[in-house]
Design a protein around this motif. Structure first.
Motif, PDB file in Angstrom:
ATOM      1  N   ALA A 172       0.884  -1.168   0.000  1.00  0.00           N
ATOM      2  CA  ALA A 172       0.000   0.000   0.000  1.00  0.00           C
ATOM      3  C   ALA A 172       0.916   1.211   0.000  1.00  0.00           C
ATOM      4  CB  ALA A 172      -0.890  -0.013   1.234  1.00  0.00           C
ATOM      5  N   MET A 173       0.613   2.201  -0.839  1.00  0.00           N
ATOM      6  CA  MET A 173       1.568   3.288  -1.049  1.00  0.00           C
ATOM      7  C   MET A 173       0.837   4.590  -1.292  1.00  0.00           C
ATOM      8  SD  MET A 173       4.631   3.321  -3.900  1.00  0.00           S
ATOM      9  CE  MET A 173       5.869   4.602  -3.958  1.00  0.00           C
ATOM     10  N   ASN A 174       1.380   5.678  -0.770  1.00  0.00           N
ATOM     11  CA  ASN A 174       0.856   7.004  -1.071  1.00  0.00           C
ATOM     12  C   ASN A 174       2.015   7.978  -1.229  1.00  0.00           C
ATOM     13  OD1 ASN A 174      -1.327   8.858  -1.517  1.00  0.00           O
ATOM     14  ND2 ASN A 174      -0.825   9.767   0.450  1.00  0.00           N
ATOM     15  N   VAL A 175       1.854   8.907  -2.154  1.00  0.00           N
ATOM     16  CA  VAL A 175       2.911   9.877  -2.459  1.00  0.00           C
ATOM     17  C   VAL A 175       2.289  11.256  -2.631  1.00  0.00           C
ATOM     18  CG1 VAL A 175       4.697  10.557  -4.104  1.00  0.00           C
ATOM     19  CG2 VAL A 175       4.321   8.138  -3.631  1.00  0.00           C
ATOM     20  N   THR A 176       2.913  12.266  -2.037  1.00  0.00           N
ATOM     21  CA  THR A 176       2.563  13.657  -2.324  1.00  0.00           C
ATOM     22  C   THR A 176       3.836  14.390  -2.735  1.00  0.00           C
ATOM     23  OG1 THR A 176       2.864  14.359  -0.025  1.00  0.00           O
ATOM     24  CG2 THR A 176       0.654  13.651  -0.681  1.00  0.00           C
ATOM     25  N   VAL A 177       3.661  15.487  -3.450  1.00  0.00           N
ATOM     26  CA  VAL A 177       4.823  16.224  -3.941  1.00  0.00           C
ATOM     27  C   VAL A 177       4.638  17.710  -3.668  1.00  0.00           C
ATOM     28  CG1 VAL A 177       3.932  16.576  -6.292  1.00  0.00           C
ATOM     29  CG2 VAL A 177       6.411  16.460  -5.896  1.00  0.00           C
ATOM     30  N   GLY A 178       5.742  18.368  -3.283  1.00  0.00           N
ATOM     31  CA  GLY A 178       5.685  19.805  -3.059  1.00  0.00           C
ATOM     32  C   GLY A 178       5.742  20.580  -4.361  1.00  0.00           C
TER      33      GLY A 178
END
Length: 244
Positions: A172-178
């Motif tokens: 299970a994976m989640n990514v956010t980016v600035g």
């Protein structure tokens, strides 16, 4: 969606290996195991500035991937990409917040921030991005800043010759980016005016594009990460790393 990634795939257990001496070990029987493990990983990852052939681990500075093919079909994006001779930079700069292994429930949990994550590839692309067609073949660079990642990775255990090995799967994976920036050279057969306009459009809409393709690229990066982890943990037994 297709993700044929041309990297070495482990197909079986090889002869067990020892952890390199410069990597810290943690004993899972001790009460400070979680603290020790986080510290050990923080110490180990920056050292991957060369391959460690004894544990089948690659160089992370940069991590080189020969070939990646992506067919992305989303609401606003439909593209076919061939990426070759890719170099991913920033893996060894991750700032870990969490790194845990739960042997009872059989999962690994990772949380961390990449200050900057960059990939350089030779590319070939055709399709549509939001409202505009895109086509070209050349070199491309993507730079993501403040890339925040979370993974929860289940594993199972295999025993061979009295040793226990881990195999990780389906995180299970989640990514956010600035912030994210694209530079794609030689678009539209080298038409500079069209190419400049497309790069401007990509960067003006970078966050929207990222959200649209995020699931596809999370799958790609998890496949790469799983391949590396499984190469190591199918070679180095649990007893060598966590019982010493």
């Amino acid at each position: 969606m297709k993700f044929p990634i041309v990297i070495l795939v482990v197909v079986g257990l090889s002869e067990s290996a020892r952890l390199p001496r410069n990597f810290k070990k943690c004993n899972r029987a001790k009460t400070d195991f979680d603290v020790c493990l986080l510290d050990a990983v923080k110490n180990a990852v920056p050292q991957f500035t060369r391959p460690y052939k004894e544990i089948d681990a690659p160089n992370f500075t940069p991590l080189e991937i020969n070939a990646i093919d992506l067919d992305i079909e989303r609401n606003k994006i439909s593209v076919k990409q061939k990426l070759r001779n890719c170099k991913f930079s920033g893996f060894n700069e991750i700032q870990f917040r969490v790194f845990k292994i739960d042997f009872e429930n059989k999962f690994m949990e990772i949380s961390g921030l990449f200050p900057e994550f960059k990939n350089d590839c030779e590319y070939e692309v055709s399709g549509k991005v939001i409202i505009l067609p895109i086509q070209g073949k050349g070199s491309a660079t993507t730079v993501a800043k403040a890339l925040d990642v979370y993974l929860k990775v289940p594993f199972n255990e295999t025993t061979k010759n009295g040793n226990t090995y881990l195999h990780f799967d389906n995180p299970a994976m989640n990514v956010t980016v600035g912030d994210i920036h694209f530079q794609v050279d030689n678009l539209f057969n080298g038409d500079k005016a069209l190419g400049d306009k497309m790069n401007e459009f990509l960067n003006e809409n970078a966050k929207e594009i990222f959200e649209e393709v995020k699931e596809d690229y999370m799958k790609l990066m998890s496949d790469i990460g799983l391949n590396i982890m499984n190469r190591i943990f199918l070679k180095v037994p649990v007893e060598e790393v966590f019982d010493g």
